[in-house]
Design a protein around this motif. Sequence first.
Motif, short mmCIF file in Angstrom:
data_model
loop_
_atom_site.label_atom_id
_atom_site.label_comp_id
_atom_site.label_asym_id
_atom_site.label_seq_id
_atom_site.Cartn_x
_atom_site.Cartn_y
_atom_site.Cartn_z
N UNK B 214 11.00 30.74 18.14
CA UNK B 214 12.37 31.42 18.24
C UNK B 214 12.92 31.74 16.72
N UNK B 215 12.80 30.90 15.84
CA UNK B 215 13.38 31.15 14.43
C UNK B 215 12.79 32.27 13.70
N UNK B 216 10.97 32.09 13.79
CA UNK B 216 10.60 33.03 13.26
C UNK B 216 10.78 34.55 13.90
N UNK B 217 11.07 34.45 15.14
CA UNK B 217 11.28 35.73 15.51
C UNK B 217 12.54 36.47 14.86
N UNK B 218 13.68 35.52 14.84
CA UNK B 218 15.13 35.65 14.41
C UNK B 218 14.88 36.22 13.02
N UNK B 219 13.83 35.66 12.18
CA UNK B 219 13.62 36.05 10.80
C UNK B 219 13.12 37.52 10.95
N UNK B 220 12.23 37.71 11.54
CA UNK B 220 11.51 38.89 11.38
C UNK B 220 12.40 40.23 12.10
N UNK B 221 13.26 39.82 13.03
CA UNK B 221 14.10 41.02 13.59
C UNK B 221 15.31 41.06 13.00
N UNK B 222 15.82 40.08 12.26
CA UNK B 222 17.06 39.89 11.78
C UNK B 222 18.07 39.67 12.59
N UNK B 223 19.43 39.33 12.46
CA UNK B 223 20.25 38.98 13.33
C UNK B 223 20.80 40.06 14.16
N UNK B 224 20.94 39.94 15.58
CA UNK B 224 21.24 41.06 16.42
C UNK B 224 22.71 41.42 16.06
N UNK B 225 22.75 42.78 16.32
CA UNK B 225 24.15 43.23 15.90
C UNK B 225 24.76 43.85 17.29
N UNK B 226 26.07 43.43 17.46
CA UNK B 226 26.65 43.97 18.85
C UNK B 226 26.68 45.49 18.40
N UNK B 227 26.71 46.26 19.74
CA UNK B 227 26.64 47.71 19.94
C UNK B 227 27.75 48.29 19.10
N UNK B 228 28.82 47.72 19.11
CA UNK B 228 30.17 48.38 18.49
C UNK B 228 29.94 48.37 16.99
N UNK B 229 29.27 47.15 16.37
CA UNK B 229 29.06 47.18 15.02
C UNK B 229 27.75 48.16 14.61
N UNK B 230 26.87 48.07 15.53
CA UNK B 230 25.65 49.15 15.17
C UNK B 230 25.96 50.36 15.00
#
Lengths: 138, 365
Positions: B214-230
């Motif tokens: 789980x943590x490795x995937x979070x590292x590789x994808x980066x933090x998820x950004x909410x649509x409004x922010x993205x």
Amino acid sequence: MRTALGTVAVLWGGVALYPIYRYLAPRPDTSDDETQVTSVEVCKLSELPKNSGKNFRFGSFPALLIHTEDDGLHAFKAVCTHLGCTVQYRGDIQRIFCACHGGQYDPTTGKNIAGPPPKPLDSLKVAVVNDQVVVSRA
Amino acid sequence: MAAELQQENKLAKLIGNFLVSRLSLADLQHLAAKKKVPVHKHSLWYYMGGITMIYFAVQVVTGILLMVYYVPEINAAHASILKINSQIDFGWFIRSLHSWGSTLMILSAAVHLFSSFFMRAYRQPREITWWAGLVLMILCLAFGFTGYLLPWDDLSFFATKVGLDITAKAPLVGGLLGPLLKGGNMISQATISRFFGIHVAILPLTLISLLAVHLMLVQSHGMSEPAAFADTPPEKRRYEPFFPDFFFKDMLVWILALNVLFVLVVLFPWGVGPEANPFAPAPIGIKPEWYFLGAFQFLKLIPPMVGPIEGELFGILAMSLVGLGFLIMPFIDNGSQRRRALLATIYGVAVVLGLIFLSIWGALS
């Protein structure tokens, strides 16, 4: 080569997992000698007032003896048919009651009459011998 | 004096360089320098995963300490808990940390799960991260369930009885899994031994392994950004470096989370009920832990038969369907249509409100 490796892996997995499963699976005949109990002396009749019940052990399962308001004696396997909790007699509502999910049964027949239980309770036989209440398999 | 300081700095640098080179820490340094955290009005939810981890760490430490005195034997389990609570110095403290820690770990894991859901963190490319998170949530609940039996008090006995009956009635796997977990036709020493093994070995190993993924995937994808922010123009998006900015804030939040735990432990030490008696009736007013209250109340409401299906099976199927909704959400709401996003939100809100409503009802009834 891949097929051969895959086949070996599956066979190997099976060979390794089957003994583990058998090791963990409870033996069907582990039902101890206690399950062979055929009758139990529960208490003296004088110790069980009308409109009351007594939970007791019948071999490997809990059982319930009830002395109803009309002087009847009834006994059941005290395992709720819903999710297996141990039931009790409640004099205030004059019903057999399961505290886990509120199931209710008729104290004379064991029939499920309210709440989630899908089936009646299993009955046991009751006899009074020299003032002793004896419960046996039906 | 200045010369001494200079020499010490030199030595520290030397040791630092040695460790960086021998442990190949350059990649890690690069990753830490590269990792950034989006700053927006929902950033608060990014802390929930870390809080869950710190509570899990507390569980590991206190669990190991409890094993020193706990005896997983049917005639001694309850007495050993009583001994820990009343005779061992700080035993009550360690046990309360473990019990309150478990409840807070499940709470923070649930908040992390639902906040990730509402921030749509399940969308491509984070599907596997999401599924791993779902399994981690189930593992947390399994920790709660298996640990609950170990004190062998009346509440734990009936909670396990109901839980195992539900497991045994689960479609497909129930027939196999139920007896394997129970170890016989009734809850006995075999059940305690099995639950103990699962609680202290299988679940921790599985959870730690999956957490690593789980943590490795979070590292590789980066933090998820909410649509409004993205969707905002890149020049208006704000980020902060993970190290040291976010990391130090994270540590502060951990200290706060631990303070909450300590306050609860000191003000409300965890007790133990009367010893379980498998032949006594379930105590009136018996209720499970708060995280199973929703399911408990739901099962109470279902009639014996729902059409041709037995009520309890219907309940299990209905609860499984709710879980399935979360599992397949990455395919339903993949970010391509607003309508699907709205559907996901409605689903999530309905589940959260339903759970809260049923839990309160269960607690009050």
